[in-house]
Write a protein that holds these residues in place. Sequence first.
Motif, PDB file in Angstrom:
ATOM      1  N   LEU A  10       0.823  -1.202   0.000  1.00  0.00           N
ATOM      2  CA  LEU A  10       0.000   0.000   0.000  1.00  0.00           C
ATOM      3  C   LEU A  10       0.861   1.259   0.000  1.00  0.00           C
ATOM      4  O   LEU A  10       0.534   2.255  -0.636  1.00  0.00           O
ATOM      5  CB  LEU A  10      -0.927   0.002   1.218  1.00  0.00           C
ATOM      6  CG  LEU A  10      -2.091  -0.995   1.183  1.00  0.00           C
ATOM      7  CD1 LEU A  10      -2.698  -1.143   2.567  1.00  0.00           C
ATOM      8  CD2 LEU A  10      -3.154  -0.544   0.186  1.00  0.00           C
ATOM      9  N   ARG A  29       0.657   1.273  -7.319  1.00  0.00           N
ATOM     10  CA  ARG A  29       0.190   1.306  -5.937  1.00  0.00           C
ATOM     11  C   ARG A  29      -1.290   0.939  -5.863  1.00  0.00           C
ATOM     12  O   ARG A  29      -2.110   1.544  -6.550  1.00  0.00           O
ATOM     13  CB  ARG A  29       0.407   2.693  -5.331  1.00  0.00           C
ATOM     14  CG  ARG A  29       1.867   3.062  -5.156  1.00  0.00           C
ATOM     15  CD  ARG A  29       2.018   4.442  -4.565  1.00  0.00           C
ATOM     16  NE  ARG A  29       3.421   4.790  -4.394  1.00  0.00           N
ATOM     17  CZ  ARG A  29       3.839   5.981  -4.001  1.00  0.00           C
ATOM     18  NH1 ARG A  29       2.958   6.932  -3.734  1.00  0.00           N
ATOM     19  NH2 ARG A  29       5.134   6.220  -3.872  1.00  0.00           N
ATOM     20  N   ALA A  62      -6.326   2.089   4.794  1.00  0.00           N
ATOM     21  CA  ALA A  62      -6.801   1.907   3.426  1.00  0.00           C
ATOM     22  C   ALA A  62      -8.201   1.288   3.403  1.00  0.00           C
ATOM     23  O   ALA A  62      -8.614   0.591   4.324  1.00  0.00           O
ATOM     24  CB  ALA A  62      -5.831   1.002   2.664  1.00  0.00           C
ATOM     25  N   TRP A 218      -2.509   8.773   2.661  1.00  0.00           N
ATOM     26  CA  TRP A 218      -1.369   7.893   2.421  1.00  0.00           C
ATOM     27  C   TRP A 218      -0.363   8.037   3.540  1.00  0.00           C
ATOM     28  O   TRP A 218      -0.046   9.142   3.980  1.00  0.00           O
ATOM     29  CB  TRP A 218      -0.712   8.215   1.088  1.00  0.00           C
ATOM     30  CG  TRP A 218       0.501   7.388   0.797  1.00  0.00           C
ATOM     31  CD1 TRP A 218       0.536   6.109   0.330  1.00  0.00           C
ATOM     32  CD2 TRP A 218       1.871   7.772   0.970  1.00  0.00           C
ATOM     33  NE1 TRP A 218       1.820   5.671   0.190  1.00  0.00           N
ATOM     34  CE2 TRP A 218       2.670   6.678   0.573  1.00  0.00           C
ATOM     35  CE3 TRP A 218       2.500   8.934   1.422  1.00  0.00           C
ATOM     36  CZ2 TRP A 218       4.060   6.708   0.621  1.00  0.00           C
ATOM     37  CZ3 TRP A 218       3.879   8.969   1.464  1.00  0.00           C
ATOM     38  CH2 TRP A 218       4.645   7.860   1.071  1.00  0.00           C
TER      39      TRP A 218
END
Length: 229
Positions: A10, A29, A62, A218
């Motif tokens: 990730l 990604r 995520a 992120w």
Amino acid sequence: AEVAKLVTDLALGFEESGADGASAEDRVRPGFIGEVQLSCDTSPAEALALRACVEAQRRAGAPLLLSGPVSERAMAVLGGEGCSGPCLWEKVAFFDVPPWSPVSAEQVVAKGAFVGFCPPPGAADVAWEDYGGRRPWATEEAFLQALAAAPAGRTLLGSGLRFRTDLAAFGGPGVAHALDLVDAARQGRRQTRTTEGGGVADEAALRAATVEFLRYPWKPPPPPEQVVH
């Protein structure tokens, strides 16, 4: 090890997607964890894999995408059983939860999760034998009815493409087929029986829900630990 691999993928992208000597910017990604296929009877191996996904989601923040019937065991794992804590419910999507699922779509929405829908392959699923990952909507009419009954703001739409022959270039319905069905239903070009007061969500609402589900901060990978000799 599996949790660390998921978190690294990730943060940095898939290692296999870059050529030898390629920089991290060249890697692909992933935007979410999944798809994870669920079942009515979750096996120990499936529960273990689901725990790894929950732990990776808790560390990375995520989105997590699941599909199929939801068992009580799976809900327990998602709720934190055997993990450091529960999953991030507001970043979990359950696609194609059938009416006979041990845990209903309404129950996962009550937790704050999204529900997703994919149309049947080839306009109608006429297979006389069951198969893995089969969607619960055998016809486009049933798909639109289920979509219309879904909660506003927590509904996602998927193309459901699986094979090359599903692409428009190879004679299939194409990526935009699901949106075309929704647009036809909203404009009255396709008669769809819906619940009283209900209706198929418009493209803007579906797009907003998709952005909300996929958006997450992120996180860079942690720096390597210093080794003291």
